[in-house]
Design a protein around this motif. Sequence first.
Motif, PDB file in Angstrom:
ATOM      1  N   TRP A 154      86.552  27.185   7.191  1.00  0.00           N
ATOM      2  CA  TRP A 154      86.481  26.566   8.456  1.00  0.00           C
ATOM      3  C   TRP A 154      86.279  27.640   9.580  1.00  0.00           C
ATOM      4  N   THR A 155      85.609  26.985  10.655  1.00  0.00           N
ATOM      5  CA  THR A 155      85.193  27.756  11.810  1.00  0.00           C
ATOM      6  C   THR A 155      86.011  27.256  12.985  1.00  0.00           C
ATOM      7  N   ASP A 156      86.566  28.074  13.784  1.00  0.00           N
ATOM      8  CA  ASP A 156      87.515  27.668  15.051  1.00  0.00           C
ATOM      9  C   ASP A 156      87.222  28.909  16.015  1.00  0.00           C
TER      10      ASP A 156
ATOM     11  N   LEU B 151      96.670  33.484  10.016  1.00  0.00           N
ATOM     12  CA  LEU B 151      96.463  34.827   9.632  1.00  0.00           C
ATOM     13  C   LEU B 151      95.174  34.963   8.616  1.00  0.00           C
ATOM     14  N   GLY B 152      94.490  35.962   8.694  1.00  0.00           N
ATOM     15  CA  GLY B 152      93.446  36.223   7.783  1.00  0.00           C
ATOM     16  C   GLY B 152      93.173  37.495   7.602  1.00  0.00           C
ATOM     17  N   LEU B 153      92.580  38.176   6.535  1.00  0.00           N
ATOM     18  CA  LEU B 153      92.059  39.518   6.373  1.00  0.00           C
ATOM     19  C   LEU B 153      90.810  39.838   6.920  1.00  0.00           C
TER      20      LEU B 153
ATOM     21  N   ALA C 261      88.847  31.147   2.109  1.00  0.00           N
ATOM     22  CA  ALA C 261      89.557  31.445   0.933  1.00  0.00           C
ATOM     23  C   ALA C 261      89.449  30.651  -0.276  1.00  0.00           C
ATOM     24  N   ARG C 262      89.739  31.110  -1.540  1.00  0.00           N
ATOM     25  CA  ARG C 262      89.585  30.234  -2.770  1.00  0.00           C
ATOM     26  C   ARG C 262      90.347  28.713  -2.886  1.00  0.00           C
TER      27      ARG C 262
ATOM     28  N   HIS D 208      96.082  30.455   0.250  1.00  0.00           N
ATOM     29  CA  HIS D 208      96.018  31.981   0.256  1.00  0.00           C
ATOM     30  C   HIS D 208      95.683  32.662   1.539  1.00  0.00           C
ATOM     31  N   LEU D 209      95.840  33.718   1.811  1.00  0.00           N
ATOM     32  CA  LEU D 209      95.770  34.609   2.957  1.00  0.00           C
ATOM     33  C   LEU D 209      94.270  34.390   3.416  1.00  0.00           C
TER      34      LEU D 209
END
Length: 250
Positions: free
Chosen positions: A3-5, A33-35, A60-61, A65-66
């Motif tokens: 997604w895009t935000d 959160l995200g890497l 993410a797969r 997941h993070l």
Amino acid sequence: MEWTDEGIVLGVRRHGESSAIVELLTRAHGRHLGLVRGGASSRMRPLLQPGNSVSAVWRARLDEHLGTYAIEGLKLRAATLLASSHGVYGVTHLASIARLLPERDPHEAIFALLEHSLDDFDDIGSAAVHVIHFELAMLAELGFGLALDNCAVTGETTDLIYVSPKSGGAVSRTAGEPWRDRLLRLPPFLRHGEAASDLTEQDLQDGFRLTGLFLLRHVLEPRGQGHSDARAGFINALMRQQARAAVPAP
């Protein structure tokens, strides 16, 4: 999953040698959160500062997941915010309060309010009003909103100058007079229909006392937490500024 935000940076922590885990408050996907690969690099560090608005693509797969973020800057406020003590403390405190929201749960009104608050943070008086309003909004969002539109005793909607520390309901001047020493003061800028003009130091102290009491009782203490050092630092910076402004010019 992708997604895009839009998001506002709440915090960053280093991950490994060159990456960073970034916490955003996003418009449509909540606190997430995200890497960011390469997030610890000199190119990315100025972008990933608390208070900055960014465009984020999360991938993410699996949804749980993070995941990873690809981030581009939209409005880089951090340089201005971090140039003053009230800005440093204020953005740190706002981020800590926003962190009380459940992860990945959309809160678009809170996102919009945080964005508006950060856009109008240059003047410390305006910043203080925004912080108090944000704390009130967070109380409401978390299910502990204060009833400030009408008197809890009589139902009146005018001359509301007190708040009950037990119920969180407004109380009119007449109804509250016998118990005035036990009631909290409702500052004019929080009264329905009144603008935040001609603020006094007492008004701002009363506002922080009001929101601080209910945040502590209903939100922080049940989680084993207290008010952040950043909140105290922001209020101290505000009081120092108010004291300097009160000293007549030579």
